[in-house]
Design a protein around this motif. Sequence first.
Motif, PDB file in Angstrom:
ATOM      1  N   GLU A  11       9.636  26.141  36.334  1.00  0.00           N
ATOM      2  CA  GLU A  11      10.272  25.077  37.111  1.00  0.00           C
ATOM      3  C   GLU A  11      10.908  24.008  36.228  1.00  0.00           C
ATOM      4  O   GLU A  11      11.526  23.075  36.728  1.00  0.00           O
ATOM      5  CB  GLU A  11       9.245  24.430  38.039  1.00  0.00           C
ATOM      6  CG  GLU A  11       8.687  25.394  39.067  1.00  0.00           C
ATOM      7  CD  GLU A  11       7.601  24.776  39.930  1.00  0.00           C
ATOM      8  OE1 GLU A  11       7.460  23.534  39.932  1.00  0.00           O
ATOM      9  OE2 GLU A  11       6.891  25.549  40.599  1.00  0.00           O
ATOM     10  N   ARG A  12      10.745  24.137  34.936  1.00  0.00           N
ATOM     11  CA  ARG A  12      11.239  23.125  34.011  1.00  0.00           C
ATOM     12  C   ARG A  12      12.601  23.533  33.451  1.00  0.00           C
ATOM     13  O   ARG A  12      12.875  24.722  33.295  1.00  0.00           O
ATOM     14  CB  ARG A  12      10.258  22.954  32.860  1.00  0.00           C
ATOM     15  CG  ARG A  12       8.900  22.435  33.295  1.00  0.00           C
ATOM     16  CD  ARG A  12       7.909  22.449  32.148  1.00  0.00           C
ATOM     17  NE  ARG A  12       6.628  21.913  32.579  1.00  0.00           N
ATOM     18  CZ  ARG A  12       6.331  20.627  32.626  1.00  0.00           C
ATOM     19  NH1 ARG A  12       7.234  19.734  32.249  1.00  0.00           N
ATOM     20  NH2 ARG A  12       5.155  20.216  33.041  1.00  0.00           N
ATOM     21  N   PRO A  13      13.436  22.567  33.094  1.00  0.00           N
ATOM     22  CA  PRO A  13      14.668  22.945  32.413  1.00  0.00           C
ATOM     23  C   PRO A  13      14.348  23.527  31.036  1.00  0.00           C
ATOM     24  O   PRO A  13      13.324  23.207  30.429  1.00  0.00           O
ATOM     25  CB  PRO A  13      15.436  21.617  32.283  1.00  0.00           C
ATOM     26  CG  PRO A  13      14.406  20.554  32.424  1.00  0.00           C
ATOM     27  CD  PRO A  13      13.296  21.120  33.263  1.00  0.00           C
ATOM     28  N   LEU A  14      15.209  24.405  30.575  1.00  0.00           N
ATOM     29  CA  LEU A  14      15.090  24.945  29.227  1.00  0.00           C
ATOM     30  C   LEU A  14      16.005  24.134  28.324  1.00  0.00           C
ATOM     31  O   LEU A  14      17.167  23.892  28.652  1.00  0.00           O
ATOM     32  CB  LEU A  14      15.490  26.423  29.203  1.00  0.00           C
ATOM     33  CG  LEU A  14      14.658  27.348  30.092  1.00  0.00           C
ATOM     34  CD1 LEU A  14      15.194  28.780  30.029  1.00  0.00           C
ATOM     35  CD2 LEU A  14      13.181  27.305  29.714  1.00  0.00           C
ATOM     36  N   VAL A  96      11.333  22.585  28.406  1.00  0.00           N
ATOM     37  CA  VAL A  96      10.700  23.523  27.486  1.00  0.00           C
ATOM     38  C   VAL A  96      11.688  23.811  26.361  1.00  0.00           C
ATOM     39  O   VAL A  96      12.814  24.253  26.618  1.00  0.00           O
ATOM     40  CB  VAL A  96      10.329  24.835  28.208  1.00  0.00           C
ATOM     41  CG1 VAL A  96       9.757  25.852  27.242  1.00  0.00           C
ATOM     42  CG2 VAL A  96       9.350  24.555  29.344  1.00  0.00           C
ATOM     43  N   LEU A  97      11.269  23.544  25.124  1.00  0.00           N
ATOM     44  CA  LEU A  97      12.151  23.809  23.992  1.00  0.00           C
ATOM     45  C   LEU A  97      12.286  25.310  23.781  1.00  0.00           C
ATOM     46  O   LEU A  97      11.308  26.049  23.784  1.00  0.00           O
ATOM     47  CB  LEU A  97      11.613  23.169  22.716  1.00  0.00           C
ATOM     48  CG  LEU A  97      11.503  21.646  22.680  1.00  0.00           C
ATOM     49  CD1 LEU A  97      11.117  21.192  21.274  1.00  0.00           C
ATOM     50  CD2 LEU A  97      12.772  20.969  23.135  1.00  0.00           C
ATOM     51  N   VAL A  98      13.535  25.739  23.581  1.00  0.00           N
ATOM     52  CA  VAL A  98      13.856  27.125  23.284  1.00  0.00           C
ATOM     53  C   VAL A  98      14.698  27.104  22.026  1.00  0.00           C
ATOM     54  O   VAL A  98      15.661  26.339  21.934  1.00  0.00           O
ATOM     55  CB  VAL A  98      14.658  27.786  24.429  1.00  0.00           C
ATOM     56  CG1 VAL A  98      14.938  29.256  24.113  1.00  0.00           C
ATOM     57  CG2 VAL A  98      13.959  27.631  25.763  1.00  0.00           C
ATOM     58  N   GLY A  99      14.324  27.898  21.051  1.00  0.00           N
ATOM     59  CA  GLY A  99      15.095  27.904  19.815  1.00  0.00           C
ATOM     60  C   GLY A  99      14.976  29.214  19.080  1.00  0.00           C
ATOM     61  O   GLY A  99      14.246  30.126  19.492  1.00  0.00           O
ATOM     62  N   PHE A 100      15.713  29.288  18.007  1.00  0.00           N
ATOM     63  CA  PHE A 100      15.700  30.463  17.146  1.00  0.00           C
ATOM     64  C   PHE A 100      14.799  30.127  15.967  1.00  0.00           C
ATOM     65  O   PHE A 100      15.129  29.243  15.186  1.00  0.00           O
ATOM     66  CB  PHE A 100      17.127  30.796  16.680  1.00  0.00           C
ATOM     67  CG  PHE A 100      17.249  32.175  16.130  1.00  0.00           C
ATOM     68  CD1 PHE A 100      17.508  33.244  16.964  1.00  0.00           C
ATOM     69  CD2 PHE A 100      17.067  32.410  14.775  1.00  0.00           C
ATOM     70  CE1 PHE A 100      17.602  34.523  16.462  1.00  0.00           C
ATOM     71  CE2 PHE A 100      17.154  33.684  14.261  1.00  0.00           C
ATOM     72  CZ  PHE A 100      17.428  34.753  15.103  1.00  0.00           C
ATOM     73  N   ASN A 101      13.667  30.803  15.865  1.00  0.00           N
ATOM     74  CA  ASN A 101      12.607  30.418  14.923  1.00  0.00           C
ATOM     75  C   ASN A 101      12.198  28.974  15.221  1.00  0.00           C
ATOM     76  O   ASN A 101      12.119  28.119  14.341  1.00  0.00           O
ATOM     77  CB  ASN A 101      13.062  30.595  13.473  1.00  0.00           C
ATOM     78  CG  ASN A 101      11.911  30.619  12.501  1.00  0.00           C
ATOM     79  OD1 ASN A 101      10.778  30.922  12.863  1.00  0.00           O
ATOM     80  ND2 ASN A 101      12.194  30.272  11.263  1.00  0.00           N
ATOM     81  N   VAL A 102      11.940  28.726  16.481  1.00  0.00           N
ATOM     82  CA  VAL A 102      11.770  27.376  17.026  1.00  0.00           C
ATOM     83  C   VAL A 102      10.553  26.634  16.471  1.00  0.00           C
ATOM     84  O   VAL A 102      10.513  25.405  16.523  1.00  0.00           O
ATOM     85  CB  VAL A 102      11.751  27.409  18.571  1.00  0.00           C
ATOM     86  CG1 VAL A 102      10.464  28.007  19.099  1.00  0.00           C
ATOM     87  CG2 VAL A 102      12.003  26.033  19.156  1.00  0.00           C
ATOM     88  N   ALA A 103       9.598  27.335  15.927  1.00  0.00           N
ATOM     89  CA  ALA A 103       8.418  26.648  15.387  1.00  0.00           C
ATOM     90  C   ALA A 103       8.823  25.629  14.324  1.00  0.00           C
ATOM     91  O   ALA A 103       8.277  24.526  14.273  1.00  0.00           O
ATOM     92  CB  ALA A 103       7.415  27.653  14.821  1.00  0.00           C
ATOM     93  N   MET A 104       9.781  25.995  13.488  1.00  0.00           N
ATOM     94  CA  MET A 104      10.228  25.072  12.441  1.00  0.00           C
ATOM     95  C   MET A 104      10.849  23.812  13.057  1.00  0.00           C
ATOM     96  O   MET A 104      10.521  22.689  12.667  1.00  0.00           O
ATOM     97  CB  MET A 104      11.219  25.766  11.519  1.00  0.00           C
ATOM     98  CG  MET A 104      11.686  24.904  10.385  1.00  0.00           C
ATOM     99  SD  MET A 104      12.691  25.887   9.262  1.00  0.00           S
ATOM    100  CE  MET A 104      13.098  24.641   8.064  1.00  0.00           C
TER     101      MET A 104
END
Length: 182
Positions: A11-14, A96-104
């Motif tokens: 339900e949250r934006p990405l 919700v954060l979405v990223g490429f190798n998002v942990a960094m």
Amino acid sequence: MSEKLSTKIKERPLIFVDLEFTGLRWEHEVIQIGALVVSQPDFKQVKEWECKINADFSKADPEALKIVGYTEERWKNAVPLRDALTKFNEIANGGVLVGFNVAMDFLYLKKAYASVDMEPTFHWQIIDVLSMAFKDLYKENLTEYRMSELTTHFGIKNDVHHDALEDARMTYEIFMKLWQTS
């Protein structure tokens, strides 16, 4: 006993996010944030935002600055870190954060917020598109799973590299290709 917080992740934006840094060591600083806000369940982009950030460039890794295309001219309108994070909080609020190798990116964001005594407003769960690609494309003829390799694999035009907004856009495009093929 405290009540368990609901995630309601669907339900949250990405918030497709990418950061650029003055180098890859922990003491280096964030110098650019790029973000796309995407709605669910339709995955439509509703907003994009980019901000260049002032930093102590004297302590930067010269190679890192070259890779991100740093010039005084490109960063002439850079803002203080606190201003950038205040605006990012508005954009990413509850998302919700979405990223490429998002942990960094997640860890550097958390460090940046702590350095200016602020709390992030984005949700604590994160989604990593690199991990999605590794799982979904494991049997494909891919070797490095770098963003450039995946954009080539999917036929996504990607002429600009290591620009936070452009990399956030590419992450979204890769995510959508993975979503459509799963």
